[in-house]
Scaffold this motif. Structure first.
Motif, short mmCIF file in Angstrom:
data_model
loop_
_atom_site.label_atom_id
_atom_site.label_comp_id
_atom_site.label_asym_id
_atom_site.label_seq_id
_atom_site.Cartn_x
_atom_site.Cartn_y
_atom_site.Cartn_z
N ASN A 113 3.23 1.10 7.62
CA ASN A 113 2.82 2.51 6.76
C ASN A 113 2.82 1.88 5.28
O ASN A 113 2.16 2.38 4.46
CB ASN A 113 3.36 3.85 7.18
N THR A 114 4.04 1.57 4.90
CA THR A 114 4.35 1.28 3.59
C THR A 114 3.40 0.08 2.96
O THR A 114 2.56 0.36 2.10
CB THR A 114 5.70 0.98 3.09
N GLU A 115 3.04 -0.96 3.92
CA GLU A 115 2.05 -2.10 3.37
C GLU A 115 0.55 -1.41 3.64
O GLU A 115 -0.08 -1.93 2.52
CB GLU A 115 2.29 -3.20 4.50
N LEU A 116 0.28 -0.58 4.45
CA LEU A 116 -0.88 -0.10 4.32
C LEU A 116 -1.09 1.19 3.04
O LEU A 116 -2.28 0.93 2.59
CB LEU A 116 -1.36 0.77 5.67
N SER A 117 -0.30 1.63 2.94
CA SER A 117 -0.23 2.63 1.74
C SER A 117 -0.37 1.62 0.40
O SER A 117 -1.18 2.29 -0.39
CB SER A 117 1.02 3.42 1.59
N THR A 118 0.23 0.67 0.32
CA THR A 118 -0.02 -0.32 -0.88
C THR A 118 -1.39 -0.78 -0.99
O THR A 118 -1.84 -0.75 -1.96
CB THR A 118 1.12 -1.25 -0.72
N VAL A 119 -1.98 -1.31 0.25
CA VAL A 119 -3.52 -1.55 0.22
C VAL A 119 -4.28 -0.59 -0.51
O VAL A 119 -5.20 -0.55 -1.20
CB VAL A 119 -3.89 -2.10 1.33
#
Length: 141
Positions: A113-119
């Motif tokens: 979720n953190t990686e997706l939020s960054t994108v």
């Protein structure tokens, strides 16, 4: 100038579409491991052929992103190109995390979720940077 605006718009639309492809492909790669039980054990659920196909798709999409990024850099302006570089970096980080997690079975699950939020945040910043320039009548660079 109409040709420049059209090229800029096309590149920006394609770039955003490619980021969605990268997210989907990274999810497909991430999904190659699934929980085996509630104790944190994971198992691979793919063949090497399926994994290779997903990796190839990711690499091709990232190659297309870089080609589109080159067009964005050419047409400018600089703040749009900088925002596009941040999107590319976020997409690379996402795919590298997913690939590393699938490749090395001993790694704990990364924070998807953190990686997706960054994108997603980088995509939103890119869209905000490009909007004022899509219909600009003069040279922006």
């Amino acid at each position: 100038m109409q040709w420049v605006r059209g090229g800029r718009s096309s590149a920006c639309f394609e770039f955003l579409a490619l980021t969605l492809e990268v997210k989907d492909q990274a999810f497909n790669l991430h999904s190659l491991r699934e929980p085996l039980d509630g104790r944190g054990f994971w198992r691979r659920v793919c063949s090497w052929r399926a994994e290779a196909a997903i990796r190839n798709a990711i690499n091709e999409t990232l190659r297309q992103m870089r080609a589109t990024l080159a067009v964005i850099e050419l047409y400018g302006p600089d703040e749009v190109a900088s925002a596009a570089h941040r999107v590319e970096r976020a997409c690379l980080d996402l795919t590298m995390c997913a690939e590393g997690w699938v490749r090395t079975s001993g790694l704990p699950q990364f924070d998807w979720n953190t990686e997706l939020s960054t994108v997603q945040r980088a995509r939103e910043e890119f869209a905000a940077a490009v909007r004022p320039h899509l219909n600009a009548t003069g040279a922006s660079r």
